[in-house]
Motif scaffolding. Structure first.
Motif, short mmCIF file in Angstrom:
data_model
loop_
_atom_site.label_atom_id
_atom_site.label_comp_id
_atom_site.label_asym_id
_atom_site.label_seq_id
_atom_site.Cartn_x
_atom_site.Cartn_y
_atom_site.Cartn_z
N VAL A 144 0.88 -1.18 0.00
CA VAL A 144 0.00 0.00 0.00
C VAL A 144 0.91 1.22 0.00
O VAL A 144 1.74 1.38 0.91
N SER A 145 0.78 2.08 -0.99
CA SER A 145 1.76 3.15 -1.19
C SER A 145 1.87 4.11 -0.02
O SER A 145 2.94 4.68 0.22
N ALA A 146 0.80 4.30 0.75
CA ALA A 146 0.82 5.28 1.83
C ALA A 146 1.27 4.70 3.17
O ALA A 146 1.35 5.42 4.16
N ALA A 147 1.55 3.39 3.22
CA ALA A 147 1.87 2.74 4.49
C ALA A 147 3.28 2.18 4.49
O ALA A 147 3.80 1.74 3.46
N ALA A 148 3.90 2.21 5.66
CA ALA A 148 5.23 1.61 5.85
C ALA A 148 5.17 0.71 7.08
O ALA A 148 4.34 0.89 7.97
N ALA A 149 6.07 -0.27 7.11
CA ALA A 149 6.05 -1.23 8.22
C ALA A 149 7.44 -1.77 8.47
O ALA A 149 8.31 -1.78 7.59
N LEU A 150 7.63 -2.24 9.70
CA LEU A 150 8.84 -2.94 10.13
C LEU A 150 8.42 -4.24 10.78
O LEU A 150 7.40 -4.28 11.48
N ILE A 158 3.43 6.32 6.03
CA ILE A 158 4.81 6.20 5.58
C ILE A 158 5.67 7.36 6.06
O ILE A 158 6.82 7.15 6.46
N GLU A 159 5.16 8.57 6.07
CA GLU A 159 5.99 9.71 6.49
C GLU A 159 6.32 9.63 7.98
O GLU A 159 7.45 9.92 8.40
N ARG A 160 5.36 9.25 8.79
CA ARG A 160 5.60 9.15 10.23
C ARG A 160 6.57 8.01 10.54
O ARG A 160 7.45 8.13 11.41
N MET A 161 6.42 6.90 9.83
CA MET A 161 7.32 5.77 10.05
C MET A 161 8.75 6.12 9.63
O MET A 161 9.71 5.74 10.29
N ARG A 162 8.90 6.85 8.54
CA ARG A 162 10.23 7.26 8.09
C ARG A 162 10.89 8.19 9.11
O ARG A 162 12.08 8.07 9.41
N ALA A 163 10.11 9.11 9.66
CA ALA A 163 10.66 10.08 10.60
C ALA A 163 11.17 9.42 11.87
O ALA A 163 12.12 9.91 12.50
#
Length: 277
Positions: free
Chosen positions: A214-220, A241-246
């Motif tokens: 999903v383009s707007a989501a990031a995960a670990l 994604i932006e919050r996860m990257r930060a």
């Protein structure tokens, strides 16, 4: 007046339920349910009566279930549940027990990171990840999932961390037979690139997904190890994604510590990193 003799198994008193879908699927579930409800098992005659099917039409079906390990046929001619069904039941129970053990860890991880935390494992019947439990972030914009949902292995953080610990033969078979869809521009579908990514995961002990499914989501995601160093589950945090990257560095540190705690609760031990990867 004589009282009629009861049927040999309790389920025989129930009329076969009508089910949508292929008739053989309904028969299989009726057979498994009936046998599971009687410790003595069931004969071909019992099962023909319960399913409302001729014996001749059941013989091949029962033989197939025995060949797959779902049933066993005793020397007496009675059918009982086979080792495959027992193994699935044990894995399901283990998943529920692990979920209860690590739920406080999920809650603490959410509090520390502000993101949704998820416990998952390999599905028992397919090369997919399945969500066993989750604690959602309290943020208005958050990653939301449903317990029981399934995800692809090759394009999700949880899936990749589980896939990374497949043995070589199973991984080769997975790459050969599993279609890979490019959901977003960052989805890895090339086999060589995916192998390199899995090697990095084994080396670092953590999987990352930045908009791959999903383009707007990031995960670990990080593995949870059981006895013998085998992966029994995975722990994931996900969010916008932006919050996860930060917050990537602190999130990774907190996730790895939480996964180690889950490993301890599962009675396992993290093996040495794969430095050769």
């Amino acid at each position: 007046m004589r009282t009629p003799k009861p049927p040999p198994i309790a389920a025989a008193a129930r009329a076969p339920a009508r089910r949508a879908g292929p008739q053989s699927v309904g028969r299989i579930f009726t057979i498994l349910d009936s046998i599971a409800g009687d410790r003595a098992g069931a004969t071909l005659s019992d099962l023909a009566r319960i399913t409302g099917s001729p014996k001749t039409s059941l013989v091949g079906l029962l033989a197939g279930l025995c060949a797959e390990g779902c049933l066993v046929r005793e020397t007496t001619g009675r059918y009982g549940l086979g080792p495959r069904i027992h193994a699935l039941a044990m894995r399901a129970m283990a998943g529920r027990e692990l979920a209860a053990l690590v739920r406080p860890v999920l809650a603490a991880l959410v509090e520390a990171t502000g993101e949704t935390a998820v416990l998952g494992a390999l599905a028992p019947d397919a090369d997919l990840a399945i969500y066993l439990d989750r604690v959602e972030s309290s943020n208005s914009i958050r990653y939301a999932v449903t317990v029981g949902e399934r995800r692809d292995l090759y394009c999700t953080a949880m899936g990749k961390v589980l896939l990374a610990y497949f043995d070589s033969a199973r991984l080769k078979q997975y790459l050969k037979t599993t279609p890979r869809t490019r959901y977003t521009p960052t989805t890895i579908i090339n086999g060589t690139e995916l192998l390199a990514e899995l090697a990095r995961i084994r080396r670092d002990g953590i999987a990352r997904s930045n908009g791959e499914r999903v383009s707007a989501a990031a995960a670990l995601a990080a593995p949870i190890f059981g006895s013998g160093g085998t992966v029994v589950a995975a722990l994931l945090i996900a969010g916008p994604i932006e919050r996860m990257r930060a917050n990537r560095a602190s999130n990774e540190r907190l996730l790895l510590a939480a996964a180690d705690e889950c490993t301890r609760l599962a009675g396992g031990m993290r093996p040495a990193p794969d430095r050769a990867a």
